[in-house]
Design a protein around this motif. Sequence first.
Motif, PDB file in Angstrom:
ATOM      1  N   PHE A  54      16.846   9.365  14.070  1.00 40.62           N
ATOM      2  CA  PHE A  54      18.109   9.145  13.368  1.00 40.62           C
ATOM      3  C   PHE A  54      18.704   7.792  13.747  1.00 40.62           C
ATOM      4  N   PRO A  55      18.594   6.788  12.874  1.00 38.87           N
ATOM      5  CA  PRO A  55      19.256   5.503  13.157  1.00 38.87           C
ATOM      6  C   PRO A  55      20.786   5.638  13.259  1.00 38.87           C
ATOM      7  N   ILE A  56      21.377   6.525  12.458  1.00 39.80           N
ATOM      8  CA  ILE A  56      22.825   6.831  12.406  1.00 39.80           C
ATOM      9  C   ILE A  56      23.739   5.607  12.344  1.00 39.80           C
ATOM     10  N   ALA A  57      23.198   4.438  12.097  1.00 42.16           N
ATOM     11  CA  ALA A  57      23.994   3.217  11.938  1.00 42.16           C
ATOM     12  C   ALA A  57      23.174   2.255  11.102  1.00 42.16           C
ATOM     13  N   ALA A  58      23.810   1.207  10.616  1.00 31.76           N
ATOM     14  CA  ALA A  58      23.126   0.249   9.745  1.00 31.76           C
ATOM     15  C   ALA A  58      21.870  -0.311  10.406  1.00 31.76           C
ATOM     16  N   THR A  59      20.729  -0.147   9.738  1.00 29.44           N
ATOM     17  CA  THR A  59      19.473  -0.692  10.245  1.00 29.44           C
ATOM     18  C   THR A  59      19.444  -2.196  10.014  1.00 29.44           C
ATOM     19  N   TYR A  60      18.396  -2.838  10.505  1.00 29.47           N
ATOM     20  CA  TYR A  60      18.287  -4.291  10.315  1.00 29.47           C
ATOM     21  C   TYR A  60      18.148  -4.659   8.842  1.00 29.47           C
ATOM     22  N   TRP A  61      17.545  -3.786   8.043  1.00 30.68           N
ATOM     23  CA  TRP A  61      17.506  -4.051   6.597  1.00 30.68           C
ATOM     24  C   TRP A  61      18.917  -4.033   6.024  1.00 30.68           C
TER      25      TRP A  61
END
Length: 417
Positions: free
Chosen positions: A144-151
């Motif tokens: 779960f990244p749960i935050a804005a990914t690098y993309w």
Amino acid sequence: MRVSMRSLLGKLMGVGALVLPASLALAQDKEIVFGLQCDRTGVTQIVGTVICPAYHDYIALVNSKGGVGGYKVKVLEIDHEYKVPLGMEAHERFKKEGAVLHSVYGTPHIAALNKKLEEDKMPGTSPGFGTAAAADGKRYPYTFPIAATYWSQGAAAVKFVKDQLGGNLKGKKIAYLYFDNPAGKEPIVILEDLAKIEGFELKQFAVPSPGVEMGAQVLDITGRFKPDFVIAHLFGRSPSVSLKELKGKGFPLSKVVSLVWGAAEADIIAGGGWAAVEGYHTLHFAGVGTDFQVIKDINAMYKAQNKPEPTKLQEQSVIYNRGVFMAAVQVEAISNAIKAKGGAKPTGEDVKKGMEAIKGFTLGGLVPPLNVTAEDHEGGGWVQVWSVKGGKYVKSTEWFQAHRDLIKKHLEADAKK
């Protein structure tokens, strides 16, 4: 509780053979274990020594109010020194201790653990780092990244630049100054696509590790390419070096926007101080500053215990607030899982479902409006921009998303690989 990896192997021996007194077994039955990786002594300790105490502070606040659904949260922290083998050993320790959730620290660590998390049915979080493809909950069911990914960060940076340049990027020049590693390279596919869509010229400038030498790159940017804007994606000591180099070459920092790991107060202070970096723009996936009720509540908790308020809040709010963000989202997932089970103690699989049931979670504005689903483990890819104005951080935008259709296209393409 923090455990050094140097004593880990010895403590692992015989764990399964212990016979617990009935009272202790009962106490543990009303306890939920979280596994927290941290780096307090390795190459990223400047982050770890702030983000991990903040995580503990939020859990302590929750426990001081009775815990979650009648359960107290026990955090088992292990310092992995930013070394992948120690991070893998930490995961095994968490599993043996009955952890139902793993807070992963570091892009190389989440890359190494994605499959293990799935095999062990233990959800793991990787906010603001790791592979962007992990936003796809079908392909990465327990990450779960749960935050804005690098993309998502790259897409948001381009949107911000477009707004700053009057709403039209056709014929403009954008420089991408990045740390030359997998994380630094990750937004490139998004930036290249947007260059074609929006009609701007993109030129990339890689900075080799450890990122403390970039005079040649900055000279090339300012003397030859002469961009209308710079998007920076640097880590560790390199953000402060970039600020000094760009300032020294006469490039206006009001024409620079950094992705999230070049945005801490420490980066600005090391880059020459607030007055020197006037105009610098930064992306964030958690709120900045101390004017949030949850931060006030943590301060009040310290005061009630006759302890000095955490002074780190005053100069490290960016990283500190991210630690609170991490813990708060995990607690929300646990709360959802307990409710779904009618108060019964949740398993890792239950917590996964609880994470995927997060809807409209904001924690009083500290957290963007998160909506996590079985398909979207990123929660929407929200960011804010904060800029240095008058010697302090000033919020330049509300929470926003950018180019979600393009992100979806790349997620679908990646899923076919």
